[in-house]
Design a protein around this motif. Structure first.
Motif, PDB file in Angstrom:
ATOM      1  N   VAL A   1      32.108  44.266  38.969  1.00  0.00           N
ATOM      2  CA  VAL A   1      33.156  43.411  39.554  1.00  0.00           C
ATOM      3  C   VAL A   1      33.509  43.796  40.993  1.00  0.00           C
ATOM      4  CG1 VAL A   1      35.541  42.610  39.309  1.00  0.00           C
ATOM      5  CG2 VAL A   1      34.059  42.789  37.288  1.00  0.00           C
TER       6      VAL A   1
ATOM      7  N   SER B   1      39.932  42.781  34.478  1.00  0.00           N
ATOM      8  CA  SER B   1      38.556  42.462  34.871  1.00  0.00           C
ATOM      9  C   SER B   1      37.615  43.641  34.671  1.00  0.00           C
ATOM     10  CB  SER B   1      38.506  42.045  36.341  1.00  0.00           C
ATOM     11  OG  SER B   1      39.367  40.958  36.601  1.00  0.00           O
TER      12      SER B   1
ATOM     13  N   ASP C   1      45.034  48.695  42.669  1.00  0.00           N
ATOM     14  CA  ASP C   1      45.009  47.292  43.068  1.00  0.00           C
ATOM     15  C   ASP C   1      44.099  47.107  44.283  1.00  0.00           C
ATOM     16  OD1 ASP C   1      45.872  44.792  44.496  1.00  0.00           O
ATOM     17  OD2 ASP C   1      47.180  44.659  42.758  1.00  0.00           O
TER      18      ASP C   1
ATOM     19  N   GLU D   1      33.348  49.635  35.782  1.00  0.00           N
ATOM     20  CA  GLU D   1      33.477  48.579  36.800  1.00  0.00           C
ATOM     21  C   GLU D   1      32.680  47.331  36.431  1.00  0.00           C
ATOM     22  OE1 GLU D   1      32.403  50.071  40.624  1.00  0.00           O
ATOM     23  OE2 GLU D   1      33.827  51.729  40.555  1.00  0.00           O
TER      24      GLU D   1
ATOM     25  N   ARG E   1      39.740  50.960  33.979  1.00  0.00           N
ATOM     26  CA  ARG E   1      40.887  50.274  33.375  1.00  0.00           C
ATOM     27  C   ARG E   1      42.107  51.177  33.253  1.00  0.00           C
ATOM     28  NH1 ARG E   1      39.754  45.411  30.195  1.00  0.00           N
ATOM     29  NH2 ARG E   1      41.705  45.796  29.088  1.00  0.00           N
TER      30      ARG E   1
ATOM     31  N   THR F   1      32.708  41.457  44.459  1.00  0.00           N
ATOM     32  CA  THR F   1      33.877  40.878  45.135  1.00  0.00           C
ATOM     33  C   THR F   1      34.038  41.403  46.553  1.00  0.00           C
ATOM     34  OG1 THR F   1      34.947  40.805  42.952  1.00  0.00           O
ATOM     35  CG2 THR F   1      36.333  40.380  44.868  1.00  0.00           C
TER      36      THR F   1
ATOM     37  N   LEU G   1      39.766  36.011  47.172  1.00  0.00           N
ATOM     38  CA  LEU G   1      39.505  36.460  45.809  1.00  0.00           C
ATOM     39  C   LEU G   1      40.213  37.783  45.562  1.00  0.00           C
ATOM     40  CD1 LEU G   1      35.633  35.887  45.568  1.00  0.00           C
ATOM     41  CD2 LEU G   1      37.413  34.423  44.596  1.00  0.00           C
ATOM     42  N   THR G   2      40.417  38.110  44.308  1.00  0.00           N
ATOM     43  CA  THR G   2      40.867  39.431  43.905  1.00  0.00           C
ATOM     44  C   THR G   2      40.441  39.629  42.463  1.00  0.00           C
ATOM     45  OG1 THR G   2      42.728  40.999  43.874  1.00  0.00           O
ATOM     46  CG2 THR G   2      43.167  38.742  43.103  1.00  0.00           C
ATOM     47  N   PHE G   3      40.779  40.754  41.880  1.00  0.00           N
ATOM     48  CA  PHE G   3      40.540  40.984  40.462  1.00  0.00           C
ATOM     49  C   PHE G   3      41.625  41.919  39.954  1.00  0.00           C
ATOM     50  CE2 PHE G   3      37.904  43.851  42.982  1.00  0.00           C
ATOM     51  CZ  PHE G   3      38.175  45.108  42.449  1.00  0.00           C
ATOM     52  N   ASN G   4      41.806  41.971  38.634  1.00  0.00           N
ATOM     53  CA  ASN G   4      42.873  42.777  38.064  1.00  0.00           C
ATOM     54  C   ASN G   4      42.327  43.792  37.079  1.00  0.00           C
ATOM     55  OD1 ASN G   4      42.418  41.370  35.616  1.00  0.00           O
ATOM     56  ND2 ASN G   4      43.862  39.767  36.235  1.00  0.00           N
ATOM     57  N   ARG G   5      43.210  44.571  36.525  1.00  0.00           N
ATOM     58  CA  ARG G   5      42.814  45.628  35.599  1.00  0.00           C
ATOM     59  C   ARG G   5      42.020  45.062  34.427  1.00  0.00           C
ATOM     60  NH1 ARG G   5      45.472  50.863  34.489  1.00  0.00           N
ATOM     61  NH2 ARG G   5      47.119  50.240  35.932  1.00  0.00           N
TER      62      ARG G   5
ATOM     63  N   TRP H   1      42.176  52.939  37.989  1.00  0.00           N
ATOM     64  CA  TRP H   1      42.565  51.625  38.515  1.00  0.00           C
ATOM     65  C   TRP H   1      43.454  51.758  39.750  1.00  0.00           C
ATOM     66  CZ3 TRP H   1      41.555  46.769  38.988  1.00  0.00           C
ATOM     67  CH2 TRP H   1      42.533  45.909  39.482  1.00  0.00           C
TER      68      TRP H   1
END
Length: 662
Positions: A441, A273, A286, A438, A280, A445, A267-271, A284
């Motif tokens: 998230v 999310s 990665d 956040e 944001r 994760t 799994l991952t998440f991005n900005r 932020w």
């Protein structure tokens, strides 16, 4: 006798931090004076403004609960590289022997040294290049795109102010990218004053050459957690490898057996999310890729060895470090079982950077004491407020590294706190900005927990003679909600003859606390905290309810509806007429005050850092201990001795309907 409340040993550190901030601003005022003022009125204005700024710096001390990285006005920092300024970092290559943590020496200097100069660590190293995705609030903003990972004042190095040269050692962890060190002048914050603007505007004056770990993508910092069933252990870790680059897996075995390889999900998440800033924007970073594998059909109490790894396209394998863990006992198993409970630990820096010593002064003490005692407990419950990243995503990596010596060997179960979840208009119960955007998230994760829906942070854990019902205080828990239904189902479905020890846990205080702000409201609880839940705790005979959020320790008598159900304080036996409520929020973050008047139900209070240990010896005997993080010694304790018939006995509001036999 009223329990003693010791004065925090960190109060002096807090005072020193405030004095340091004031001293820096006063020094700036002296510099203004040395330049020569046109008249006395101007000088008076400068001194008055400086005094106001000093007071503001004191009130905004990290000891008051501000995320240290939020003090940096990075979006207003100007780039003014200076020929006389330099930064050098050694060694250039880290982790040559597979280390995931290294010490780096940073040397720096320039001709116009100031008390407001500071050194920052950035990752990736190209932090001052390219276009910023951050929104512009003022003309010319933002000037830099991202906050640093950590920082330290340049005069932390002795004689910097005299020679204009300094040297600091930073402790770095492998975070999937290269690093650069930068020298700034002008302080951390942008002061909106015409008089002091030229002095108090952060300016980037020098940047080091990049340094990096030998393999920035290597798998690091494994985190164990019990799975959906007692015979399942999960391991979660972080790497720089997407599933398209390498296959993640865990290799594990019981002693003497052939190892098994189990694939991991990624799994991952991005900005996008993130729900708001700074998560944001400048906060932020990665997160890389988070992998989770499930080790199933474990033999109870057996010791297993495991290694995480990634298989590359050429068939070679990038391995993590080897570890061992002990499989959980079966539900009801009669064996020695030891549990650690605390909340609100936060993180701290072993290199002294970021002034985290004031923000979360007990964090390292708690961590180190638990690491030293690894052989004497079996499972950990961290009930919310973990790194206090507050939207600065790099701090999640820092936290996973700090607790890795624990999480790699013991199941580490977590709960959701306000600093993980809360953000306006995102479906939470509290419309506040405590998570820094956040909105849950990263916590959902980076760590595994056996919830049916990972966005809803409630779940149960059966560990031998214990059942834990972990609630989510950041979502509505009141009667008629899905969470209320879960709580009642969790409490009502346990077989107390085999699992006699029933524990409830949540982050916010849904029970009782004599914390000063709860006392000022007259309720001694989170608003609407226990009104719906106390009848469930009583009906299903919950032994203990644990909470964090309030940064201290407190234990009540066995209670129901604001009343102590017994006069006993330390040796409980026979029928338990109420639930014991425990605040265990002294994991490491800045401490909270009590009300001066001690409520009659408060048995023991301690304004210090610590954690709770539960030891179940068998189905009839349990030991409760509160230990301080500073020395690991016991400062409060009690025992429970009872039989199954005592659990079944009818007490007020727990009796089921009866009738006469025919």
């Amino acid at each position: 006798m009223a329990p003693s409340i010791p004065i925090s040993p960190q109060s002096a550190a807090s005072t020193n931090s405030k004095r340091l901030s004031s001293a820096r601003l006063c020094a700036s005022a002296l510099m203004v004076a040395s330049m020569g003022s046109r008249d006395d009125a101007t000088m008076v204005a400068v001194i008055a403004l400086t005094a106001l700024l000093a007071a503001a710096a004191a009130s905004g001390s990290p000891a008051e609960g501000f995320q240290p990285l939020s003090k940096i006005a990075i979006h207003k920092t100007t780039v003014q590289l200076h020929s006389s300024a330099y930064v050098e970092a050694t060694p250039a290559l880290l982790g040559e022997q597979g280390e995931d943590t290294e010490w780096v020496t940073v040397k720096y200097g320039w001709a116009n040294q100031s008390v407001d100069d500071w050194i920052a660590v950035f990752s990736p190293a190209d932090f001052n290049s390219g276009a910023c995705p951050n929104p512009s609030r003022y003309l010319g903003e933002p000037l830099l795109c991202t906050a640093p990972i950590k920082y330290q004042y340049a005069n932390y190095s002795a004689n910097y102010m005299y020679w204009g040269k300094g040297s600091i050692r930073f402790r770095l962890i492998n975070q999937r990218a290269d690093f650069a060190f930068a020298l700034f002048t002008g302080g951390l914050e942008n002061v909106s004053s015409l008089l002091l603007l030229s002095l108090h505007q952060p300016k980037l004056i020098a940047v080091s050459e990049p340094i990096a770990f030998k393999n920035p993508k290597a798998p690091v910092f494994p985190r164990l957690a019990q799975g959906n069933t007692h015979d399942e252990m999960t391991v979660t870790w972080t790497s720089g490898y997407d599933i398209s680059e390498a296959y993640p897996f865990v290799e594990w075995s019981v002693a003497g057996a052939q190892p098994t390889r189990t694939p991991a999900g990624t799994l991952t998440f991005n900005r996008g999310s993130m729900c708001g800033e700074p998560a944001r924007t400048i906060g932020w970073r990665d997160p890389g890729f988070i992998h989770t594998a499930f080790m199933r059909n474990l033999w109870p109490n057996k010791e297993y060895s495991y290694k995480i790894g990634h298989e590359l396209p050429d068939g070679s394998i990038v391995w993590g470090k080897p570890y061992t863990f002990r499989a959980p006992p079966t539900p009801g198993q009669n064996s020695l079982q030891r549990v650690i409970v605390f909340g609100d630990m936060g993180k701290a820096e072993r290199d002294g950077s970021n002034e985290f010593a004031n923000y979360q002064p007990g964090s390292l003490n708690t961590t180190d004491t638990l690491v030293e005692d690894l052989d004497n407990y079996d499972i950990v419950f961290h009930i919310g407020d973990m790194p206090y990243a507050n939207g600065y995503l790099s701090q999640w990596d820092q936290f996973t590294a700090q607790v890795a010596p624990i999480t790699a060997k013991k199941p580490y179960m977590i709960a959701s706190g306000n600093h993980e979840r809360d953000w306006p208009n995102t479906g939470g119960f509290f419309d506040v900005k405590d998570s820094g955007g956040e909105c849950g998230v990263p916590a959902e994760t980076y760590y595994y927990y056996p919830a049916e829906n990972r966005a809803n942070f409630w779940y149960k854990v059966d560990y031998g003679m214990f059942r834990f019902c972990v609630a989510d205080s950041e979502h509505d828990w009141r009667e008629g909600t899905p969470q209320y239904s879960f709580i009642e189902h969790c409490l009502s479905t346990v077989d107390r003859k085999h699992q006699p020890w029933l524990i409830f846990a949540a982050h916010r205080v849904l029970g009782y606390s004599s914390n000063s702000w709860y006392a000022s409201q007259g309720s001694f609880e989170e608003p609407e905290g226990r009104e719906s839940l106390q009848k469930l705790w009583q009906k299903y005979r919950v032994d203990m309810a644990f909470f964090g959020h309030v940064h201290n320790y407190e234990r009540t008598c066995p209670m129901y509806q604001n009343q102590c159900m017994t006069r006993e304080r330390s040796r409980y036996s026979g029928t338990m007429n109420g639930t014991i409520f425990v605040v265990a929020g002294g994991g490491g973050s800045h401490l909270s005050d009590y009300t001066t008047a001690i409520p009659r139900w408060s048995v023991f209070r301690d304004r210090d850092f610590g954690f709770v240990k539960l030891t179940a010896f068998n189905h009839s005997s349990l030991l409760f201990e509160y230990k301080k993080s500073s020395d690991g010694k016991v400062y409060d304790s009690f025992t429970i001795d009872r039989d199954y018939r005592d659990v079944l006995s009818c007490v007020h509001d727990s009796c089921f309907p009866t009738t006469l036999a025919t």
